[in-house]
Design a protein around this motif. Structure first.
Motif, PDB file in Angstrom:
ATOM      1  N   ARG A  73      64.122 -75.271  -2.986  1.00  0.00           N
ATOM      2  CA  ARG A  73      64.588 -75.528  -1.623  1.00  0.00           C
ATOM      3  C   ARG A  73      63.980 -74.521  -0.642  1.00  0.00           C
ATOM      4  O   ARG A  73      63.508 -74.892   0.436  1.00  0.00           O
ATOM      5  CB  ARG A  73      66.116 -75.434  -1.589  1.00  0.00           C
ATOM      6  CG  ARG A  73      66.726 -75.687  -0.214  1.00  0.00           C
ATOM      7  CD  ARG A  73      68.239 -75.553  -0.274  1.00  0.00           C
ATOM      8  NE  ARG A  73      68.825 -76.560  -1.166  1.00  0.00           N
ATOM      9  CZ  ARG A  73      70.111 -76.610  -1.489  1.00  0.00           C
ATOM     10  NH1 ARG A  73      70.942 -75.698  -0.999  1.00  0.00           N
ATOM     11  NH2 ARG A  73      70.566 -77.544  -2.283  1.00  0.00           N
ATOM     12  N   VAL A  74      63.984 -73.233  -1.011  1.00  0.00           N
ATOM     13  CA  VAL A  74      63.413 -72.202  -0.133  1.00  0.00           C
ATOM     14  C   VAL A  74      61.898 -72.373  -0.032  1.00  0.00           C
ATOM     15  O   VAL A  74      61.311 -72.219   1.045  1.00  0.00           O
ATOM     16  CB  VAL A  74      63.778 -70.794  -0.649  1.00  0.00           C
ATOM     17  CG1 VAL A  74      63.089 -69.710   0.185  1.00  0.00           C
ATOM     18  CG2 VAL A  74      65.289 -70.598  -0.610  1.00  0.00           C
ATOM     19  N   PHE A  75      61.249 -72.701  -1.153  1.00  0.00           N
ATOM     20  CA  PHE A  75      59.803 -72.925  -1.161  1.00  0.00           C
ATOM     21  C   PHE A  75      59.429 -74.064  -0.216  1.00  0.00           C
ATOM     22  O   PHE A  75      58.518 -73.935   0.614  1.00  0.00           O
ATOM     23  CB  PHE A  75      59.354 -73.241  -2.587  1.00  0.00           C
ATOM     24  CG  PHE A  75      57.895 -73.581  -2.725  1.00  0.00           C
ATOM     25  CD1 PHE A  75      56.933 -72.582  -2.775  1.00  0.00           C
ATOM     26  CD2 PHE A  75      57.479 -74.903  -2.810  1.00  0.00           C
ATOM     27  CE1 PHE A  75      55.584 -72.898  -2.904  1.00  0.00           C
ATOM     28  CE2 PHE A  75      56.148 -75.226  -2.933  1.00  0.00           C
ATOM     29  CZ  PHE A  75      55.190 -74.219  -2.991  1.00  0.00           C
ATOM     30  N   LEU A  76      60.144 -75.180  -0.321  1.00  0.00           N
ATOM     31  CA  LEU A  76      59.860 -76.328   0.547  1.00  0.00           C
ATOM     32  C   LEU A  76      60.149 -76.001   2.013  1.00  0.00           C
ATOM     33  O   LEU A  76      59.391 -76.389   2.907  1.00  0.00           O
ATOM     34  CB  LEU A  76      60.691 -77.533   0.105  1.00  0.00           C
ATOM     35  CG  LEU A  76      60.252 -78.203  -1.206  1.00  0.00           C
ATOM     36  CD1 LEU A  76      61.284 -79.231  -1.641  1.00  0.00           C
ATOM     37  CD2 LEU A  76      58.886 -78.858  -1.054  1.00  0.00           C
ATOM     38  N   GLY A  77      61.242 -75.290   2.270  1.00  0.00           N
ATOM     39  CA  GLY A  77      61.552 -74.893   3.640  1.00  0.00           C
ATOM     40  C   GLY A  77      60.468 -74.010   4.225  1.00  0.00           C
ATOM     41  O   GLY A  77      60.079 -74.156   5.399  1.00  0.00           O
ATOM     42  N   GLY A  78      59.950 -73.089   3.401  1.00  0.00           N
ATOM     43  CA  GLY A  78      58.872 -72.218   3.856  1.00  0.00           C
ATOM     44  C   GLY A  78      57.595 -72.981   4.157  1.00  0.00           C
ATOM     45  O   GLY A  78      56.906 -72.714   5.157  1.00  0.00           O
ATOM     46  N   MET A  79      57.237 -73.958   3.297  1.00  0.00           N
ATOM     47  CA  MET A  79      56.030 -74.744   3.533  1.00  0.00           C
ATOM     48  C   MET A  79      56.172 -75.626   4.769  1.00  0.00           C
ATOM     49  O   MET A  79      55.209 -75.807   5.536  1.00  0.00           O
ATOM     50  CB  MET A  79      55.708 -75.606   2.307  1.00  0.00           C
ATOM     51  CG  MET A  79      55.200 -74.824   1.103  1.00  0.00           C
ATOM     52  SD  MET A  79      53.758 -73.773   1.424  1.00  0.00           S
ATOM     53  CE  MET A  79      52.522 -74.993   1.903  1.00  0.00           C
ATOM     54  N   ALA A  80      57.377 -76.177   4.980  1.00  0.00           N
ATOM     55  CA  ALA A  80      57.612 -76.969   6.195  1.00  0.00           C
ATOM     56  C   ALA A  80      57.464 -76.097   7.435  1.00  0.00           C
ATOM     57  O   ALA A  80      56.841 -76.495   8.438  1.00  0.00           O
ATOM     58  CB  ALA A  80      59.000 -77.604   6.151  1.00  0.00           C
ATOM     59  N   LEU A  81      58.021 -74.876   7.378  1.00  0.00           N
ATOM     60  CA  LEU A  81      57.886 -73.952   8.506  1.00  0.00           C
ATOM     61  C   LEU A  81      56.429 -73.578   8.737  1.00  0.00           C
ATOM     62  O   LEU A  81      55.980 -73.481   9.894  1.00  0.00           O
ATOM     63  CB  LEU A  81      58.723 -72.698   8.235  1.00  0.00           C
ATOM     64  CG  LEU A  81      58.694 -71.612   9.322  1.00  0.00           C
ATOM     65  CD1 LEU A  81      59.207 -72.160  10.646  1.00  0.00           C
ATOM     66  CD2 LEU A  81      59.506 -70.393   8.878  1.00  0.00           C
ATOM     67  N   LEU A  82      55.675 -73.384   7.658  1.00  0.00           N
ATOM     68  CA  LEU A  82      54.253 -73.061   7.800  1.00  0.00           C
ATOM     69  C   LEU A  82      53.509 -74.177   8.528  1.00  0.00           C
ATOM     70  O   LEU A  82      52.692 -73.918   9.428  1.00  0.00           O
ATOM     71  CB  LEU A  82      53.628 -72.825   6.427  1.00  0.00           C
ATOM     72  CG  LEU A  82      52.114 -72.578   6.429  1.00  0.00           C
ATOM     73  CD1 LEU A  82      51.789 -71.244   7.103  1.00  0.00           C
ATOM     74  CD2 LEU A  82      51.556 -72.614   5.006  1.00  0.00           C
ATOM     75  N   GLY A  83      53.775 -75.431   8.139  1.00  0.00           N
ATOM     76  CA  GLY A  83      53.101 -76.551   8.779  1.00  0.00           C
ATOM     77  C   GLY A  83      53.419 -76.655  10.259  1.00  0.00           C
ATOM     78  O   GLY A  83      52.521 -76.818  11.097  1.00  0.00           O
TER      79      GLY A  83
END
Length: 469
Positions: A73-83
């Motif tokens: 969940r944190v990994f996906l949230g971080g990648m979404a924020l990066l995009g």
């Protein structure tokens, strides 16, 4: 390695490589960025500074949040924020929007990097497979720093500095689509309360330390804000230690920090990143100030270093399998010292580039061998529920090492130039760079000695030895 493990590895390595590229991709483009958004020369350093502050300050917190609430969940949230942050940065028309996007990219790095490491270590059993995965991860992260410098120059010259942001968007989108298909969520069945006071003290302490180190490279070590930030950071970290020894569910359990593999493994990692990234800074000064290279030419010259780091990442797991993590760390630092020392001899002619290329290639191989040894040491012997914490500590060591190396070496160069009259000439810069490179080599040697004296033989040692406390 199964087909699913290969896909997991590809997803996690893609994210780690992209974030590593992000760290350096804008450095070459800073003048163009300033002109594009109206950011003055005196404030250009904040493009890098706000990224480093957020990446280093919040990494331990996000690593632990991943342990408690779900790493995927944190990994996906971080990648979404990066995009999203990369899209905003590419479209930015004012300094405020650009710096906000850069800060968000730093937060994304703090969220993704430790959770990616913990997802990787929990997806591969301890042993050769995990060592190989960590080796590839370390190789691609180190290569990403070099690739960022080259790619930033190429994109700025051929397209626009905005593409240094836009290039992250499709990568983030692909990772967001594939990750839920191949990665399962991992978190404890009973979720403890988050240590809020510990999170506040360690995050603010790290922010203060990183700010002080960054400002020192721009002003001086005697600057009042530098001294206040460093002192305040140390006080907050001391308060963090006291908090962790008293709360029921600490952010970082004190017994973990007392483990030699954690404490000295992370110290070795910090020094490995500090020495190599600061050496790249010194050699960039040498090529641009002494040899007269353009930023793009200087960036391309580090392609050889990038190849060395990839080779080092591939060799490291095999070396660990033969001689164990402690001896691998010692070997890596010894060879890095031997590769760095000859660079003290660099002169003012372009013929010296042959020595530079050979030495940086050998040093890149050795540095990655040490980095992979550090990653294996710092993540071994811990249960799965603490791998996010281990990844957070390792990432924190990496980010602080990257941040502290350059201001220290920059101070040495500046002091030498000042001692020779204070004017930046080919001779004074060359003398300052030579002295700083010599100090860099001594730090490499000292790191190897620290490992030899204080680090016990850990769980990746041959003959089935287990990790020691």
């Amino acid at each position: 390695m199964s087909r699913r493990q290969r896909i997991v590895l590809l997803v996690l390595l893609s994210a780690s490589f992209t974030l590593a590229v992000d760290f350096s991709i804008l450095n070459v483009a800073l003048p163009d960025i300033g002109a594009g958004v109206g950011l003055g020369l005196a404030n250009l350093q904040w493009v890098a500074t706000v990224f480093a502050l957020c990446a280093a300050g919040f990494t331990l917190l996000f690593g632990r949040i991943g342990d408690l609430f779900g790493r995927r969940r944190v990994f996906l949230g971080g990648m979404a924020l990066l995009g999203v942050a990369s899209l905003v940065g590419g479209l930015a028309g004012s300094p405020e929007w650009l710096l906000a996007a850069r800060a968000a990219q730093g937060l994304a790095t703090a969220a993704v990097t430790p959770t990616a490491i913990s997802l990787l270590t929990t997806s591969f059993p301890s042993g050769p497979l995990r060592d190989r995965a960590l080796g590839l991860n370390g190789a691609l992260m180190a290569a990403g720093f070099t690739t960022g410098a080259i790619l930033g120059g190429v994109l700025t010259d051929q397209l626009s500095w905005r593409w240094a942001f836009f290039i992250n968007v499709p990568v983030a989108a692909v990772v967001l689509v594939v990750t839920p298909l191949v990665l399962t969520e991992s978190r404890p069945s009973q979720r403890p309360r988050l240590d809020v006071l510990g999170a506040l003290t360690v995050t603010l302490g790290l922010l203060a330390i990183v700010y002080g180190l960054t400002r020192a490279s721009e002003e001086s070590w005697g600057d009042s804000q530098v001294l206040a930030a460093l002192l305040g950071g140390l006080v907050l970290l001391a308060a963090f230690w006291l908090v962790e020894s008293r709360v029921a569910a600490p952010l970082v359990p004190v017994p973990i920090l007392r483990r030699r593999s954690i404490a000295w493994g992370n110290a070795a990692g910090l020094l490995a990143f500090a020495t190599e990234t600061s050496l790249v800074f010194l050699l960039t000064l040498y090529m641009q100030k002494v040899l007269g290279f353009s930023p793009l030419s200087a960036g391309l010259s580090f392609a050889v270093l990038g190849l060395g780091t990839v080779l080092g990442g591939m060799l490291a797991p095999k070396i660990i399998g033969r001689i164990g993590t402690k001896r691998t760390l010692m070997l890596g630092f010894a060879v890095q010292t031997a590769a760095t020392l000859p660079l003290v001899l660099l002169g003012s002619g372009t013929a010296w580039m042959a020595l530079l290329l050979v030495a940086t290639f050998a040093g890149g191989v050795a540095n990655l061998v040490a980095i992979v040894g550090f990653m294996v040491t710092a993540t071994s012997g811990l249960p799965d529920e603490e791998q996010g914490l281990a990844g957070g500590l390792a990432t924190m060591s990496q980010q602080i090492g990257i941040t502290m190396g350059i201001p220290i070496m920059s101070t040495i160069v500046a002091a030498r130039v000042h001692a020779l009259g204070g004017t930046e000439t080919e001779h004074t810069v060359l003398s300052g760079v030579g002295l700083a490179i010599f100090v860099n080599a001594l730090v490499c040697l000292g790191a190897g000695v620290l490992v030899a004296v204080f680090l016990r033989r850990a769980g990746a040692e041959p003959a089935g030895e287990t990790a020691s406390a």
